[in-house]
Design a protein around this motif. Structure first.
Motif, PDB file in Angstrom:
ATOM      1  N   GLY A 103       0.716  -1.266   0.026  1.00  0.00           N
ATOM      2  CA  GLY A 103      -0.070   0.064  -0.033  1.00  0.00           C
ATOM      3  C   GLY A 103       0.863   1.547  -0.021  1.00  0.00           C
ATOM      4  O   GLY A 103       0.529   2.262  -0.706  1.00  0.00           O
ATOM      5  N   GLY A 104       1.923   1.132   0.828  1.00  0.00           N
ATOM      6  CA  GLY A 104       2.790   2.520   0.613  1.00  0.00           C
ATOM      7  C   GLY A 104       3.566   2.552  -0.610  1.00  0.00           C
ATOM      8  O   GLY A 104       3.441   3.672  -1.111  1.00  0.00           O
ATOM      9  N   LEU A 105       3.979   1.749  -1.327  1.00  0.00           N
ATOM     10  CA  LEU A 105       4.438   1.553  -2.839  1.00  0.00           C
ATOM     11  C   LEU A 105       3.700   2.220  -3.750  1.00  0.00           C
ATOM     12  O   LEU A 105       3.710   2.891  -4.429  1.00  0.00           O
ATOM     13  N   ALA A 106       2.294   1.738  -3.709  1.00  0.00           N
ATOM     14  CA  ALA A 106       1.038   1.953  -4.430  1.00  0.00           C
ATOM     15  C   ALA A 106       0.622   3.460  -4.249  1.00  0.00           C
ATOM     16  O   ALA A 106       0.380   4.232  -4.995  1.00  0.00           O
ATOM     17  N   GLY A 107       0.732   3.941  -2.914  1.00  0.00           N
ATOM     18  CA  GLY A 107       0.504   5.356  -2.562  1.00  0.00           C
ATOM     19  C   GLY A 107       1.693   6.087  -3.121  1.00  0.00           C
ATOM     20  O   GLY A 107       1.132   7.242  -3.429  1.00  0.00           O
ATOM     21  N   SER A 108       2.713   5.845  -3.063  1.00  0.00           N
ATOM     22  CA  SER A 108       3.910   6.691  -3.368  1.00  0.00           C
ATOM     23  C   SER A 108       3.724   6.810  -5.063  1.00  0.00           C
ATOM     24  O   SER A 108       4.032   7.861  -5.446  1.00  0.00           O
ATOM     25  N   VAL A 109       3.306   5.764  -5.647  1.00  0.00           N
ATOM     26  CA  VAL A 109       3.325   5.661  -7.251  1.00  0.00           C
ATOM     27  C   VAL A 109       2.123   6.686  -7.491  1.00  0.00           C
ATOM     28  O   VAL A 109       2.300   7.569  -8.533  1.00  0.00           O
ATOM     29  N   ALA A 110       1.067   6.492  -6.682  1.00  0.00           N
ATOM     30  CA  ALA A 110      -0.246   7.270  -7.115  1.00  0.00           C
ATOM     31  C   ALA A 110       0.062   8.963  -6.964  1.00  0.00           C
ATOM     32  O   ALA A 110      -0.209   9.810  -7.456  1.00  0.00           O
ATOM     33  N   VAL A 111       0.679   9.195  -5.695  1.00  0.00           N
ATOM     34  CA  VAL A 111       1.266  10.554  -5.373  1.00  0.00           C
ATOM     35  C   VAL A 111       2.168  11.216  -6.481  1.00  0.00           C
ATOM     36  O   VAL A 111       1.932  12.288  -6.924  1.00  0.00           O
ATOM     37  N   LEU A 112       2.952  10.324  -6.998  1.00  0.00           N
ATOM     38  CA  LEU A 112       3.827  10.684  -7.876  1.00  0.00           C
ATOM     39  C   LEU A 112       3.299  11.052  -9.311  1.00  0.00           C
ATOM     40  O   LEU A 112       3.410  12.145  -9.733  1.00  0.00           O
ATOM     41  N   ILE A 113       2.161  10.091  -9.577  1.00  0.00           N
ATOM     42  CA  ILE A 113       1.808  10.449 -10.940  1.00  0.00           C
ATOM     43  C   ILE A 113       0.614  11.711 -10.577  1.00  0.00           C
ATOM     44  O   ILE A 113       0.519  12.696 -11.471  1.00  0.00           O
TER      45      ILE A 113
ATOM     46  N   GLN B 105      12.861  19.563 -11.384  1.00  0.00           N
ATOM     47  CA  GLN B 105      13.315  19.852 -10.057  1.00  0.00           C
ATOM     48  C   GLN B 105      12.064  19.584  -9.129  1.00  0.00           C
ATOM     49  O   GLN B 105      12.500  19.151  -7.842  1.00  0.00           O
ATOM     50  N   TYR B 106      10.891  19.731  -9.332  1.00  0.00           N
ATOM     51  CA  TYR B 106       9.812  19.543  -8.548  1.00  0.00           C
ATOM     52  C   TYR B 106       9.361  17.877  -8.902  1.00  0.00           C
ATOM     53  O   TYR B 106       8.866  17.407  -7.703  1.00  0.00           O
ATOM     54  N   THR B 107       9.541  17.338  -9.916  1.00  0.00           N
ATOM     55  CA  THR B 107       9.028  16.075  -9.984  1.00  0.00           C
ATOM     56  C   THR B 107      10.187  14.999  -9.144  1.00  0.00           C
ATOM     57  O   THR B 107       9.779  13.886  -8.900  1.00  0.00           O
ATOM     58  N   TYR B 108      11.108  15.592  -8.744  1.00  0.00           N
ATOM     59  CA  TYR B 108      12.098  14.714  -8.053  1.00  0.00           C
ATOM     60  C   TYR B 108      11.316  14.454  -6.617  1.00  0.00           C
ATOM     61  O   TYR B 108      11.687  13.446  -6.108  1.00  0.00           O
ATOM     62  N   TYR B 109      10.788  15.257  -6.251  1.00  0.00           N
ATOM     63  CA  TYR B 109       9.956  15.053  -4.833  1.00  0.00           C
ATOM     64  C   TYR B 109       9.088  13.628  -4.977  1.00  0.00           C
ATOM     65  O   TYR B 109       9.332  12.884  -4.277  1.00  0.00           O
ATOM     66  N   GLY B 110       8.750  13.433  -6.013  1.00  0.00           N
ATOM     67  CA  GLY B 110       7.658  12.265  -6.315  1.00  0.00           C
ATOM     68  C   GLY B 110       8.522  10.975  -6.439  1.00  0.00           C
ATOM     69  O   GLY B 110       8.418   9.852  -5.984  1.00  0.00           O
TER      70      GLY B 110
END
Length: 184
Positions: A125-135, A146-151
């Motif tokens: 769930g953490g991995l799926a959540g991080s991918v969802a936040v990135l996208i 510079q800003y997509t690096y955060y995701g």
């Protein structure tokens, strides 16, 4: 698929047994240090992104325009879930999951396996959540690199935490180098 009767054990849950690695004399120590290094790398990358986000400046030549995005609470949640999943997974007694060491209560083995599943579900769930936040937060808005690096740092943190949990699980499952075989 049928299993030959000579290899069949009705108490087994999986077809494949837990891995038995032979990585040398200090295999357990190397695995634990490798897991710790992966854990430190995971958290360092995300904290680096959070610090960069906190100190982000407006683009050059446009002093009145604030930075478009910052690392917020939604970015922290997937890492917290993965960290909790890693703790849950590594708190479980490995012999109880296997059903060894004379644990006569079948419910205890079942509960240990359920607890292990919950730990892996938290990490997934953490991995799926991080991918969802990135996208949803970084890629769809077409921010600069510079800003997509955060995701990307968030996703790499969760992947490294999963790898760290797996390496720590395997390294704690191998026999210790301090075992002695005494027989009379």
């Amino acid at each position: 698929m049928s299993i030959p009767r000579s290899n069949y054990d009705p108490r087994r849950v999986c077809l494949n047994p837990f891995p038995n690695f032979t990585l040398g004399k200090h295999r357990r120590t190397v695995g634990i240090y490798l897991a710790g290094g992966l854990f430190a790398l995971a958290n360092w990358t995300f904290i680096d992104a959070a610090v960069l986000s906190a100190h982000a400046h407006s683009p050059y030549g446009e002093p009145d325009v604030p930075p478009p995005v910052h690392v917020g609470f939604a970015d922290w949640v997937p890492g917290i879930c993965s960290l909790l999943g890693m703790l849950v997974i590594n708190l479980i007694d490995k012999d109880r999951v296997r059903g060894e060491e004379g644990f006569g209560d079948a419910r205890a083995v079942w509960r240990a396996r359920l607890f292990l599943f919950i730990g892996f579900a938290l990490m997934a769930g953490g991995l799926a959540g991080s991918v969802a936040v990135l996208i949803l937060k970084y890629v769809l808005h077409h921010y600069t690199e510079q800003y997509t690096y955060y995701g990307y740092a968030n996703v790499s943190q969760n992947v490294a935490l999963m790898l760290s949990a797996i390496v720590l699980w395997i390294s704690q499952s191998v026999n210790s180098e301090y075992e002695y075989n005494l027989s009379i």
